[in-house]
Enzyme design. Structure first.
Site, PDB file in Angstrom:
ATOM      1  N   LEU A   1     -19.008 -10.789  24.219  1.00 27.13           N
ATOM      2  CA  LEU A   1     -20.152 -10.104  23.952  1.00 27.13           C
ATOM      3  C   LEU A   1     -20.672 -10.846  22.711  1.00 27.13           C
ATOM      4  O   LEU A   1     -20.363 -10.856  21.676  1.00 27.13           O
ATOM      5  CB  LEU A   1     -19.765  -8.748  23.447  1.00 27.13           C
ATOM      6  CG  LEU A   1     -20.729  -7.532  23.967  1.00 27.13           C
ATOM      7  CD1 LEU A   1     -21.921  -7.682  23.108  1.00 27.13           C
ATOM      8  CD2 LEU A   1     -20.762  -7.669  25.397  1.00 27.13           C
TER       9      LEU A   1
ATOM     10  N   GLU B   1     -12.636 -13.177  20.575  1.00 26.73           N
ATOM     11  CA  GLU B   1     -12.017 -11.913  19.861  1.00 26.73           C
ATOM     12  C   GLU B   1     -10.903 -12.042  19.752  1.00 26.73           C
ATOM     13  O   GLU B   1     -10.162 -11.073  19.229  1.00 26.73           O
ATOM     14  CB  GLU B   1     -12.489 -10.740  21.107  1.00 26.73           C
ATOM     15  CG  GLU B   1     -14.068 -10.417  21.193  1.00 26.73           C
ATOM     16  CD  GLU B   1     -14.787 -10.185  19.697  1.00 26.73           C
ATOM     17  OE1 GLU B   1     -14.000  -9.597  18.844  1.00 26.73           O
ATOM     18  OE2 GLU B   1     -15.934 -10.181  19.823  1.00 26.73           O
TER      19      GLU B   1
HETATM   20  P1  AHG Z   1     -21.450 -12.386  17.970  1.00 31.54           P
HETATM   21  O1  AHG Z   1     -22.209 -11.256  17.898  1.00 31.54           O
HETATM   22  O2  AHG Z   1     -20.656 -12.987  19.112  1.00 31.54           O
HETATM   23  O3  AHG Z   1     -20.531 -12.598  16.670  1.00 31.54           O
HETATM   24  O4  AHG Z   1     -22.443 -13.398  17.679  1.00 31.54           O
HETATM   25  C1  AHG Z   1     -23.476 -13.471  16.631  1.00 31.54           C
HETATM   26  C2  AHG Z   1     -24.066 -14.782  16.612  1.00 31.54           C
HETATM   27  C3  AHG Z   1     -25.282 -15.281  17.184  1.00 31.54           C
HETATM   28  O5  AHG Z   1     -25.493 -14.786  18.640  1.00 31.54           O
HETATM   29  C4  AHG Z   1     -26.558 -14.780  16.366  1.00 31.54           C
HETATM   30  O6  AHG Z   1     -27.493 -15.831  16.408  1.00 31.54           O
HETATM   31  C5  AHG Z   1     -26.141 -14.871  14.987  1.00 31.54           C
HETATM   32  O7  AHG Z   1     -24.592 -14.672  15.307  1.00 31.54           O
HETATM   33  C6  AHG Z   1     -26.420 -13.868  14.309  1.00 31.54           C
HETATM   34  O8  AHG Z   1     -26.064 -14.270  12.950  1.00 31.54           O
HETATM   35  P2  AHG Z   1     -26.601 -13.746  11.673  1.00 31.54           P
HETATM   36  O9  AHG Z   1     -26.602 -12.061  11.859  1.00 31.54           O
HETATM   37  O10 AHG Z   1     -25.940 -14.169  10.536  1.00 31.54           O
HETATM   38  O11 AHG Z   1     -28.150 -14.275  11.791  1.00 31.54           O
HETATM   39 MN    MN Z   2     -21.692 -15.074  19.612  1.00 34.12          MN
HETATM   40 MN    MN Z   3     -19.282 -12.150  20.388  1.00 41.01          MN
END
Ligand code: AHG
Ligand code: MN
Ligand code: MN
Length: 335
Positions: free
Chosen positions: A118, A94
């Site tokens: 998160l 972040e």
């Molecule tokens: P974050 O919430 O920390 O940004 O991470 C989300 C990541 C991971 O946890 C998840 O598998 C993927 O991004 C989901 O991405 P898409 O929506 O592109 O599938």
């Molecule tokens: Mn993530």
């Molecule tokens: Mn995150």
């Protein structure tokens, strides 16, 4: 006879006694991560009751929407680790830059922490599981000065510990210090993480695959062929959108998780330092394999920037081996 409950704190102290390389300050740092996880858990649990839901209106350094709980989790982890006195710097998904921490105590802090406070932020406002991912490094810069970028730009191989917290139907903290993986379930009645999964070894194979199949047409040929193969074999598709939750299932039931490069993210979307290295560390410690879509071992990839991203395929050993054959057959492999 009653089974004696082993709390996270007790386990950390016992492990310290068994491992001569483990120091008191390292143990205190792990305990502080447990404390921050409990604080975040409390907020995740009441997220539906108080006005903490919703998009905050800013974006994080990789351009995603930042939601209030992301900010809260980030602040709480930074606060707790800053007061611990064991950490000289934090790099968080972040924050654009790393955060140097000045110790008020009369001692030098030896560790830096990298974290995704998160994970699965799109799940927050619909009450679906989210997580926290963390990794710990020993600093490389001199102990008498502030931390430097080189303390963070270390490979997965250099990590001294990694773990995740899953805020799910129950809350679990899973971590490894390079000597197996152990899982602790939060008992809300006593407010303690209790050892619930000792020495986790993931199945060598399984029948779950986890990928955002919505991007299928944006994947390279070899990934599409491999995903077709998973479908041909009637593997079950599960995709929660929080890597922590998807990996947690695979850890226990066996399977494969893929986030390949796409046209939108030609180098992959997931962040090497905050997401790929710590998860690869745990997967390998549990007997699995973690590679890029070009078949490089995640733990060995060189890192040049805090927010560097990578493609990733990880999970049960035999399933990743199968995937490898598809890349060798259909893809342009880096030798
Ligand atoms: P974050 O919430 O920390 O940004 O991470 C989300 C990541 C991971 O946890 C998840 O598998 C993927 O991004 C989901 O991405 P898409 O929506 O592109 O599938
Ligand atoms: Mn993530
Ligand atoms: Mn995150």
């Amino acid at each position: 006879m009653l089974n004696k409950i082993v709390t996270l704190d007790e386990f950390i102290i016992r492990s310290e006694k068994q491992n001569p390389n483990s120091s008191g300050s390292f143990s205190r740092l792990l305990r502080d991560i447990g404390i921050a996880a409990k604080i975040v858990n409390r907020e995740v649990n009441k997220a539906g009751l108080v006005n903490i839901l919703g998009v905050e209106g800013s974006t994080n350094s990789t351009g995603d929407d930042v939601q209030k709980l992301d900010v809260f989790a980030n602040e709480k982890f930074i606060e707790t680790l800053s007061y611990s006195g064991e950490v000289c710097g934090i790099a968080s998904e972040e924050n654009q830059d790393f955060i140097p921490i000045k110790s008020d105590l009369d001692k030098t802090a030896q560790y830096v922490v990298v974290m995704d406070p998160l994970d699965g932020s799109s799940n927050i406002d619909v009450n679906v599981s989210v997580g926290t991912i963390f990794g710990i490094y020993k600093r490389k810069s001199p102990e008498n000065g502030p931390c430097q970028i080189e303390d963070f730009l270390q490979t997965g191989q250099d990590m001294v510990a990694a773990g995740y917290v899953l805020y799910g139907t129950s809350t679990l903290l899973v971590y490894s210090t390079g000597n197996g993986v152990n899982g602790f379930t939060l008992d809300p009645s006593i407010g303690e993480f209790c050892l619930s999964h000792r020495n986790i070894q993931m199945p060598a194979s399984g029948n779950y695959y986890s990928v955002n199949q919505g991007y299928y047409l944006k994947f390279d040929l070899e990934m599409r062929r491999y995903i077709d193969h998973c479908s041909d074999l009637n593997y079950r598709l599960r995709y929660i959108g929080s890597m922590v939750s998807d990996i947690h299932r695979i850890m226990f039931q066996g399977g494969i998780f893929l986030y390949p490069n796409t046209r939108k993210y030609p180098k992959g979307k997931l962040r090497l330092l905050y997401e790929c290295y710590p998860m690869a560390y745990l997967i390998e410690q549990a007997g699995g394999t973690a590679l890029t879509c070009k078949l490089e071992r995640i733990m060995d990839i060189e890192i040049h920037a805090l927010h560097q991203t990578s493609s990733i395929v990880m999970g049960s050993r035999d399933m990743v081996k199968d995937m490898k054959e598809f890349v060798e057959k259909y893809g342009a492999v880096i030798q």
